[in-house]
Design a protein around this motif. Structure first.
Motif, PDB file in Angstrom:
ATOM      1  N   GLY A  21      27.435  88.089  66.400  1.00  0.00           N
ATOM      2  CA  GLY A  21      26.883  86.756  66.203  1.00  0.00           C
ATOM      3  C   GLY A  21      25.738  86.708  65.210  1.00  0.00           C
ATOM      4  N   ARG A  22      25.591  87.748  64.414  1.00  0.00           N
ATOM      5  CA  ARG A  22      24.512  87.829  63.420  1.00  0.00           C
ATOM      6  C   ARG A  22      25.106  88.290  62.093  1.00  0.00           C
ATOM      7  N   ALA A  23      24.603  87.741  60.991  1.00  0.00           N
ATOM      8  CA  ALA A  23      25.048  88.167  59.663  1.00  0.00           C
ATOM      9  C   ALA A  23      23.902  88.008  58.677  1.00  0.00           C
ATOM     10  N   VAL A  24      23.859  88.933  57.710  1.00  0.00           N
ATOM     11  CA  VAL A  24      22.836  88.897  56.662  1.00  0.00           C
ATOM     12  C   VAL A  24      23.540  88.930  55.309  1.00  0.00           C
ATOM     13  N   THR A  25      23.179  87.962  54.440  1.00  0.00           N
ATOM     14  CA  THR A  25      23.722  87.905  53.087  1.00  0.00           C
ATOM     15  C   THR A  25      22.576  87.819  52.084  1.00  0.00           C
ATOM     16  N   THR A  26      22.846  88.245  50.837  1.00  0.00           N
ATOM     17  CA  THR A  26      21.833  88.150  49.788  1.00  0.00           C
ATOM     18  C   THR A  26      22.435  87.537  48.526  1.00  0.00           C
ATOM     19  N   MET A  27      21.530  87.035  47.676  1.00  0.00           N
ATOM     20  CA  MET A  27      21.923  86.464  46.397  1.00  0.00           C
ATOM     21  C   MET A  27      20.735  86.592  45.447  1.00  0.00           C
ATOM     22  N   THR A  28      20.996  87.090  44.244  1.00  0.00           N
ATOM     23  CA  THR A  28      19.958  87.162  43.211  1.00  0.00           C
ATOM     24  C   THR A  28      20.047  85.902  42.361  1.00  0.00           C
ATOM     25  N   ASN A  58      32.535  84.002  62.466  1.00  0.00           N
ATOM     26  CA  ASN A  58      33.889  84.548  62.417  1.00  0.00           C
ATOM     27  C   ASN A  58      33.896  86.047  62.657  1.00  0.00           C
ATOM     28  N   GLU A  59      33.329  86.446  63.781  1.00  0.00           N
ATOM     29  CA  GLU A  59      33.244  87.871  64.095  1.00  0.00           C
ATOM     30  C   GLU A  59      34.511  88.416  64.757  1.00  0.00           C
ATOM     31  N   ASP A  60      35.468  87.541  65.068  1.00  0.00           N
ATOM     32  CA  ASP A  60      36.724  88.008  65.643  1.00  0.00           C
ATOM     33  C   ASP A  60      37.889  87.396  64.869  1.00  0.00           C
ATOM     34  N   ASP A  61      39.072  87.396  65.429  1.00  0.00           N
ATOM     35  CA  ASP A  61      40.259  86.903  64.721  1.00  0.00           C
ATOM     36  C   ASP A  61      40.443  85.387  64.789  1.00  0.00           C
ATOM     37  N   SER A  62      39.543  84.691  65.474  1.00  0.00           N
ATOM     38  CA  SER A  62      39.616  83.226  65.533  1.00  0.00           C
ATOM     39  C   SER A  62      39.221  82.645  64.182  1.00  0.00           C
ATOM     40  N   MET A  63      39.578  81.389  63.960  1.00  0.00           N
ATOM     41  CA  MET A  63      39.123  80.694  62.761  1.00  0.00           C
ATOM     42  C   MET A  63      38.085  79.673  63.198  1.00  0.00           C
ATOM     43  N   THR A  64      36.848  79.893  62.762  1.00  0.00           N
ATOM     44  CA  THR A  64      35.753  79.008  63.121  1.00  0.00           C
ATOM     45  C   THR A  64      35.206  78.373  61.856  1.00  0.00           C
ATOM     46  N   LEU A  65      35.062  77.054  61.892  1.00  0.00           N
ATOM     47  CA  LEU A  65      34.624  76.275  60.741  1.00  0.00           C
ATOM     48  C   LEU A  65      33.315  75.561  61.064  1.00  0.00           C
TER      49      LEU A  65
END
Length: 123
Positions: A21-28, A58-65
């Motif tokens: 349930g956690r995610a980290v993304t970056t962008m320059t 979307n940590e599993d095979d479900s599709m969450t929007l």
């Protein structure tokens, strides 16, 4: 999902980590991301936060929007800065969820706060 996300790829958004349930993304921040005031266009900060939110959902095979989202911009971001978005699950009930995403710059200064509402759907 992120491997097929052409929009995030075009913006140079990278996934740093994801788990539970956690995610980290970056962008320059590049010159093409600046608005007429020479600060990052808010829509691109939103896109960074939205990508972290999508990965966390979307940590599993479900599709969450996204069922909805809002963002508060707290300070401007500028050319060359590295922005990091950290998404965390706050609550989930049935097919609905609430996630908070904080966007910071390379010094840890908070650029924006984003709240996303998710809905898991059938594929």
């Amino acid at each position: 999902m992120l491997e097929r996300d052409r929009a995030s790829e075009a913006l140079g958004i990278t996934l740093v980590s994801t788990a539970g349930g956690r995610a980290v993304t970056t962008m320059t921040v590049g010159p093409q991301m600046l608005n007429g005031f020479d600060v990052v266009h808010g829509g691109l900060i939103f896109a960074l936060a939205d990508t972290a939110f999508a990965v966390a959902c979307n940590e599993d095979d479900s599709m969450t929007l996204a069922a909805g989202a809002e963002i508060s911009f707290l300070r401007p971001a500028r050319l060359g800065q590295v922005l990091t978005a950290t998404a965390e699950l706050r609550a989930r009930s049935g097919r609905s969820g609430i996630y908070d995403v904080q966007v910071v710059d390379e010094t840890g200064a908070v650029i924006a706060e984003f709240r996303g509402k998710s809905r898991t759907v059938h594929r």
